[in-house]
Design a protein around this motif. Structure first.
Motif, PDB file in Angstrom:
ATOM      1  N   TYR A   1       0.805  -1.238   0.000  1.00  0.00           N
ATOM      2  CA  TYR A   1       0.000   0.000   0.000  1.00  0.00           C
ATOM      3  C   TYR A   1       0.834   1.283   0.000  1.00  0.00           C
ATOM      4  N   THR A   2       2.073   1.137  -0.456  1.00  0.00           N
ATOM      5  CA  THR A   2       2.972   2.295  -0.479  1.00  0.00           C
ATOM      6  C   THR A   2       2.640   3.210  -1.664  1.00  0.00           C
ATOM      7  N   GLU A   3       2.803   4.513  -1.468  1.00  0.00           N
ATOM      8  CA  GLU A   3       2.638   5.477  -2.568  1.00  0.00           C
ATOM      9  C   GLU A   3       3.965   5.539  -3.335  1.00  0.00           C
ATOM     10  N   ILE A   4       3.876   5.362  -4.660  1.00  0.00           N
ATOM     11  CA  ILE A   4       5.102   5.226  -5.451  1.00  0.00           C
ATOM     12  C   ILE A   4       5.362   6.489  -6.289  1.00  0.00           C
ATOM     13  N   PHE A   5       6.584   6.968  -6.216  1.00  0.00           N
ATOM     14  CA  PHE A   5       6.982   8.167  -6.976  1.00  0.00           C
ATOM     15  C   PHE A   5       8.163   7.806  -7.875  1.00  0.00           C
ATOM     16  N   PHE A   6       7.932   7.855  -9.193  1.00  0.00           N
ATOM     17  CA  PHE A   6       9.018   7.606 -10.132  1.00  0.00           C
ATOM     18  C   PHE A   6       9.562   8.955 -10.599  1.00  0.00           C
ATOM     19  N   LYS A   7      10.873   9.118 -10.497  1.00  0.00           N
ATOM     20  CA  LYS A   7      11.482  10.385 -10.924  1.00  0.00           C
ATOM     21  C   LYS A   7      12.387  10.147 -12.128  1.00  0.00           C
ATOM     22  N   LYS A   8      12.345  11.104 -13.041  1.00  0.00           N
ATOM     23  CA  LYS A   8      13.192  11.006 -14.235  1.00  0.00           C
ATOM     24  C   LYS A   8      14.674  11.163 -13.905  1.00  0.00           C
ATOM     25  N   LYS A   9      14.938  12.035 -12.961  1.00  0.00           N
ATOM     26  CA  LYS A   9      16.338  12.377 -12.657  1.00  0.00           C
ATOM     27  C   LYS A   9      17.154  11.154 -12.263  1.00  0.00           C
ATOM     28  N   LEU A  10      18.438  11.175 -12.594  1.00  0.00           N
ATOM     29  CA  LEU A  10      19.350  10.120 -12.152  1.00  0.00           C
ATOM     30  C   LEU A  10      19.691  10.388 -10.685  1.00  0.00           C
ATOM     31  N   TRP A  11      19.996   9.327  -9.937  1.00  0.00           N
ATOM     32  CA  TRP A  11      20.179   9.478  -8.489  1.00  0.00           C
ATOM     33  C   TRP A  11      21.173  10.577  -8.092  1.00  0.00           C
TER      34      TRP A  11
ATOM     35  N   PHE B   1      13.053  16.043  -3.177  1.00  0.00           N
ATOM     36  CA  PHE B   1      12.589  15.271  -2.027  1.00  0.00           C
ATOM     37  C   PHE B   1      11.424  15.988  -1.330  1.00  0.00           C
ATOM     38  N   SER B   2      11.584  17.290  -1.122  1.00  0.00           N
ATOM     39  CA  SER B   2      10.523  18.066  -0.454  1.00  0.00           C
ATOM     40  C   SER B   2       9.228  18.023  -1.254  1.00  0.00           C
ATOM     41  N   LYS B   3       9.345  18.120  -2.581  1.00  0.00           N
ATOM     42  CA  LYS B   3       8.149  18.099  -3.435  1.00  0.00           C
ATOM     43  C   LYS B   3       7.392  16.788  -3.251  1.00  0.00           C
TER      44      LYS B   3
ATOM     45  N   LYS C   1       1.817  14.138   1.452  1.00  0.00           N
ATOM     46  CA  LYS C   1       1.057  14.581   2.627  1.00  0.00           C
ATOM     47  C   LYS C   1      -0.404  14.854   2.289  1.00  0.00           C
ATOM     48  N   ASN C   2      -0.652  15.278   1.039  1.00  0.00           N
ATOM     49  CA  ASN C   2      -2.014  15.626   0.659  1.00  0.00           C
ATOM     50  C   ASN C   2      -2.745  14.528  -0.114  1.00  0.00           C
ATOM     51  N   LEU C   3      -2.153  13.355  -0.229  1.00  0.00           N
ATOM     52  CA  LEU C   3      -2.810  12.268  -0.963  1.00  0.00           C
ATOM     53  C   LEU C   3      -3.942  11.670  -0.142  1.00  0.00           C
ATOM     54  N   LYS C   4      -4.923  11.122  -0.849  1.00  0.00           N
ATOM     55  CA  LYS C   4      -5.983  10.394  -0.159  1.00  0.00           C
ATOM     56  C   LYS C   4      -5.600   8.918  -0.190  1.00  0.00           C
ATOM     57  N   ARG C   5      -5.280   8.385   0.966  1.00  0.00           N
ATOM     58  CA  ARG C   5      -4.869   6.972   1.033  1.00  0.00           C
ATOM     59  C   ARG C   5      -6.083   6.135   1.436  1.00  0.00           C
ATOM     60  N   ASN C   6      -6.507   5.265   0.575  1.00  0.00           N
ATOM     61  CA  ASN C   6      -7.764   4.555   0.816  1.00  0.00           C
ATOM     62  C   ASN C   6      -7.606   3.225   1.546  1.00  0.00           C
TER      63      ASN C   6
END
Ligand code: IPE
Ligand code: IPE
Ligand code: MG
Length: 225
Positions: free
Chosen positions: A190-200, A208-210, A216-221
């Motif tokens: 149930y983890t929220e997944i964020f894929f970023k284009k940038k290389l590590w 990271f802050s974004k 923080k504002n996601l609706k987790r069902n």
């Protein structure tokens, strides 16, 4: 606002960064360490309790020998040079994965690092090293069988390498690749997944802050509405 307890990261793209900037994949691995420092500090700043970093997968043995040796040496030196500083920052280090297959010198420094930081509590940094989720699950099921206890969710959780930490709230994968590569398959249900284009090595505090703000504002069902 969703609280953030645990962030997991697939730190991908070091090799491509190294080739692009220095014609060497290993240079990318070295540069990636700076981002690790940055994100650890950010986790402390945001009072995040758990950070799990994918450092070497059970499939990464398929890479050229020189890259594997370089990666292990890099980690060994990182621990040697930074362990006192890590302890000073009140960070507890924990390694997850099949550690027996690693070079003896690295195994020793790993044990020492865990011992030195065992009582620390601001931030738990879990390093997934020679880690594979399928191996982890098989080993949990074997342990359950040995203990002659029931196969259920609680007993599986309690016999995984991750038994002492909550499931990740956030998974970040850098490097413009949209897959899990055998990382925490059970724990990410149930983890929220964020894929970023940038290389590590290019990933920064602002990125990271974004992600934290978006989360923080996601609706987790969790299956509800
Ligand atoms: C991730 O970066 C770090 C490790 C797997 C050790 P990669 O080395 O996979 O970088 P790319 O994906 O080849 O650019
Ligand atoms: C996953 O990245 C492993 C780590 C970041 C340590 P890989 O680059 O090895 O993943 P694949 O092989 O592209 O799926
Ligand atoms: Mg990669």
């Amino acid at each position: 606002m969703n609280p953030v307890k645990h962030v997991a990261i697939i730190m991908d793209g070091n090799g491509r960064w190294g080739i692009k900037h220095k014609q060497s994949r290993n240079a990318g691995h070295r540069a990636g360490l700076n981002t690790v420092d940055l994100i650890i500090n950010q986790c402390i700043h945001h009072k995040i309790q758990f950070l799990t970093l994918y450092t070497f997968s059970s499939e990464n043995w398929k890479r050229p020998q020189n890259e594997i040796i370089f990666l292990f040496k890099l980690l060994e030196n990182f621990l040697k040079n930074k362990i006192n500083n890590i302890a000073k920052k009140d960070i507890k280090l924990k390694f997850i994965g099949d550690l027996n297959k690693l070079p003896t010198k690295l195994q020793k420094i790993i044990k020492l690092s865990e011992k030195k930081t065992i009582k620390k509590k601001s931030l738990n940094v879990n390093i997934a090293l020679n880690y594979g989720s399928k191996t982890e699950l098989i080993s949990a099921i074997k342990k359950i069988k040995q203990k002659k206890i029931k196969i259920n969710e609680k007993n599986i959780n309690n016999n995984l390498y991750s038994r002492n930490f909550p499931d990740p709230d956030i998974l970040i994968r850098t490097g413009d690749t949209h897959r899990l590569s055998n990382f925490l398959l059970w724990q990410l249900s149930y983890t929220e997944i964020f894929f970023k284009k940038k290389l590590w090595p290019d990933f920064n505090v602002n990125d990271f802050s974004k992600i934290l703000n978006k989360f923080k504002n996601l609706k987790r069902n969790f299956g509800s509405i």
